[in-house]
Design an enzyme around this catalytic site. Structure first.
Site, PDB file in Angstrom:
ATOM      1  N   LYS A  29       0.949  -1.135   0.001  1.00  0.00           N
ATOM      2  CA  LYS A  29      -0.010  -0.178   0.028  1.00  0.00           C
ATOM      3  C   LYS A  29       0.796   1.213   0.058  1.00  0.00           C
ATOM      4  O   LYS A  29       0.373   2.151  -0.564  1.00  0.00           O
ATOM      5  CB  LYS A  29      -0.958   0.018   1.125  1.00  0.00           C
ATOM      6  N   GLU A  47      -9.544   5.824   3.134  1.00  0.00           N
ATOM      7  CA  GLU A  47     -10.452   4.825   3.639  1.00  0.00           C
ATOM      8  C   GLU A  47      -9.602   3.812   3.862  1.00  0.00           C
ATOM      9  O   GLU A  47      -8.294   3.548   3.265  1.00  0.00           O
ATOM     10  CB  GLU A  47     -11.547   4.535   2.702  1.00  0.00           C
ATOM     11  N   SER A  70       1.766  -9.684  -0.861  1.00  0.00           N
ATOM     12  CA  SER A  70       1.209  -8.217  -0.568  1.00  0.00           C
ATOM     13  C   SER A  70       1.649  -7.619   0.736  1.00  0.00           C
ATOM     14  O   SER A  70       1.710  -6.456   0.721  1.00  0.00           O
ATOM     15  CB  SER A  70      -0.197  -8.058  -1.229  1.00  0.00           C
TER      16      SER A  70
END
Lengths: 411, 263
Positions: free
Chosen positions: A101, A123, A390
């Site tokens: 991210k 968010e 991830s």
């Protein structure tokens, strides 16, 4: 006119077109109040993406702060356990803050600074994107507010504390299903109200144009690195790519630089939750219908009246009724295949990676591992697999411990 | 001339501002809604916007969000809203606009919706998340069915976009008075009058001002240069507080309409 995204530096592009459409999907379905802000953002990103100084700053921070390039690691014991596959893990879990991210958060924060914004909002579902946003806000001196479904603040409490330690305000969202979808609703409402000062740092390849394009470009570093790394160690391209999909940013980030390689098969791992009945899963690519939510047309979990259905996944980052429009287009076009992993299969895959490789994966990434385990018996030995790990699983330890009855949960 | 156009022409001739009343259809249920719509029209509402409930109303503040939740919990569907329109039409010619989000309309089928809405007696559609960029698909069905296309003009709308919106819109223009969601506090810094002068140079379409208008005084101030004002959250709050009883809603409408008629 702003240049078409394809001219703005994408290595291999499947779109979008000048109006943000990927075939049937994508677009800009927002209230008029937001439209000028989206057009301004598109122009700012187009300029930045063509500016070598922007890339230089982004790459320098990606290297020195995030820790890129992330390693490509061959999981030999995992590969043996899966029947003799050559499995390479792209270690996005080793990025600063523990997931891919940050690649997107860093790029958008640098863009927001160029645009003269002073406040970042985001968010978050699992909290990984919220943590990444809070981190870059601290790094670059932004005020920061993160919207998080009240159900998620409870099940990912560690990340709530991390965001607060980083100086962000965390606002639990009590509306609707109290998960990621509702957090996104609230972030959109906040942005609509504070457009002049605020950049909305969307965490995935969803939302209105230009977000699906912009976030994909910022995450494609995953696939570009992995492609070069694998060519170096194996001398050839992978046979199979596997990545989990909630909104789809880590999947598209891995897949995109391989779209021009027809021999590379791509599988998206969706959240199969507790089963196939509506509300029990979050498998929008395989069970969704085309519709419009959060600013784009995409595959959505909805009822016959067009109301968005509740979703469930043990992995909060996958607990979302939509998916990025470009992934919808790639699946509709047959380029990307979809497989589901249930909560239970993902927990088993979580444990398998822990015991074979000494790595705790995020529950989201464990869905990709579970799908690979399901596919493995049908794959030829020595199949060359590239899987996007991830995120790391530290945030999930209390939940996994509870579910498996291991004790030592939160006090 | 279509019903919305006739209504605004008649109001202009009488020197009155229109009161556009928003009610979420199906809140607290469709039967109560029918009574509320007829009561609102009887009390003086010139146009009624019927909110089509959606699970994710991102342009709405908490009051209308909760109204959507109540309506959905009561089983309200777009099909049900169209039956409500049919029922109202048996008793009242008041112009009715469906105000909603694209997904329920899209799921219904755009052609089927245009036909059914036209037959039921709907006069216009206002789809909040359909800017001019994405409008063509729906308009290709709704215009031939005789439905007006009501579009939003926001404080952030640029002159280029304003010209585009004015070309695409019919019925009336909905001027959003605040940079925010419905029910927000009125933004005193935003020069509504100046924006109305800008729009008047481009079009003769009626202009109604909305978002954040709750009292007769606010209505008069916001509507000074406009053709009408939209009141939504304030009415929906009364519906909630009195569980769908029409009397308090009628009282506020009389108060607002009185102020807008200069009575």
């Amino acid at each position: 006119m702003t240049p078409r995204p394809a001219e703005a530096g994408a290595s291999v592009s499947t779109g979008p077109d000048a109006r943000g459409h990927f075939g049937l999907f994508g677009g800009r379905y927002v209230a008029e109040t937001l439209m000028p802000a989206l057009i301004e953002l598109e122009a700012a990103f187009t300029r930045a993406w063509q500016d070598p100084a922007f890339h230089q700053e982004l790459e320098s921070l990606a290297r020195d702060y995030v820790g890129r390039p992330t390693p490509l690691y061959r999981g030999r014991r995992l590969g043996e356990a899966l029947g003799g596959l050559r499995v390479f893990l792209k270690r996005e879990d080793l990025c600063h803050t523990g997931a891919h991210k940050i690649n997107n958060a860093l790029g958008q924060a640098l863009l927001a600074r160029r645009m003269g914004k002073r406040r970042l909002i985001a968010e978050t579902g699992a909290g990984q994107h919220g943590v990444a946003t809070a981190t870059v806000a601290a790094l670059l001196g932004f005020a920061c507010e993160v919207f998080m479904g009240a159900e998620d603040t409870a099940r990912q409490a560690l990340n709530v504390v991390r965001m607060r330690l980083l100086g962000a305000r965390v606002t639990p969202v009590e509306a609707g299903s109290r998960t990621l979808k509702d957090a996104m609703n609230e972030a959109l409402r906040d942005w609509t109200t504070h457009l002049a000062t605020t950049h909305y740092l969307i965490g995935t390849v969803a939302g209105p144009h230009p977000y699906p394009w912009l976030v994909r470009e910022l995450q494609a570093v995953i696939g570009r690195e992995a492609r070069a790394q694998l060519l170096q160690v194996e001398g050839r391209l992978p046979d199979l790519l596997v990545a989990c999909v909630g909104g789809g940013s880590n999947a598209l980030g891995l897949f995109h630089p391989f779209l021009g390689d027809p021999g590379v098969r791509m599988v998206a791992a969706e959240a199969g939750g507790r089963g196939l009945q509506p509300g029990a899963h979050a498998a929008s690519l395989s069970a969704g219908q085309a519709g419009v939510l959060h600013g784009s047309r995409t595959l959505l979990l909805q009822d016959a009246d067009g109301q968005i259905l509740p979703t469930h996944s043990i992995a909060p980052g996958l607990d979302y009724p939509g998916v990025g429009p470009e992934l919808s287009a790639l699946v509709a076009g047959g380029r990307v295949q979809v497989e589901r992993a249930t909560d239970e299969e993902s927990l088993a895959a979580f444990q398998q990676l822990a015991s074979t490789e000494g790595i705790l994966p995020a529950l989201e990434s464990a869905h990709a591992l579970a799908v690979l385990a399901r596919l493995a018996p049908r794959l030829a030995p020595d199949t060359l697999v590239l899987l996007n790990l991830s995120g790391r699983g530290d945030k999930d330890v209390p939940l996994v411990a509870d579910t498996l009855g291991l004790g030592a949960g939160p006090p | 001339m279509r019903r919305l156009g006739q209504t605004f022409t008649a109001l202009r001739e009488r020197g009155e501002r229109a009161l556009v009343a928003y009610l979420t259809a199906g809140d607290p249920d469709l039967r109560a809604s029918e009574e509320l719509v007829l009561a609102a029209a009887e009390a003086g509402a010139d146009v009624i916007e019927l909110g089509v409930p959606f699970s994710d109303p991102v342009a709405d503040g908490p009051v209308i969000q909760q109204a959507c939740q109540r309506a959905l919990a009561a089983g309200t569907t777009l099909r049900g809203v169209l039956r409500l329109v049919e029922a109202v039409r048996k008793h009242s010619p008041v112009p009715l606009v469906l105000f909603g989000y694209y997904n329920p309309f899209y799921a219904f089928g755009l052609r089927a919706l245009a036909t059914a809405a036209g037959q039921a007696g709907v006069d216009g559609l206002l789809v909040v998340d359909l800017p001019p960029e994405e409008l063509a698909e729906m308009k290709a069905e709704s215009e031939p069915a005789g439905l007006d296309t009501i579009l939003l003009v926001a404080p952030t709308t640029t002159p280029d976009r304003l010209r585009w919106i004015v070309r695409e819109a019919s019925g009336f223009l909905y001027l959003v008075a605040v940079t925010g969601v419905t029910g927000a506090r009125p933004d005193l810094a935003y020069a509504v009058d100046e924006r109305i002068r800008e729009i008047r140079r481009l079009t003769a379409l009626p202009i109604c001002v909305g978002f954040g208008i709750a009292t007769a005084q606010q209505a008069v101030e916001a509507g000074r240069m406009a053709d009408g004002v939209v009141v939504g959250s304030a009415l929906v709050q009364l519906v909630e507080a009195h569980r769908g009883a029409p009397a308090p809603v009628q009282a506020l409408i009389r108060d607002l309409k009185g102020a807008l008629s200069g009575r």
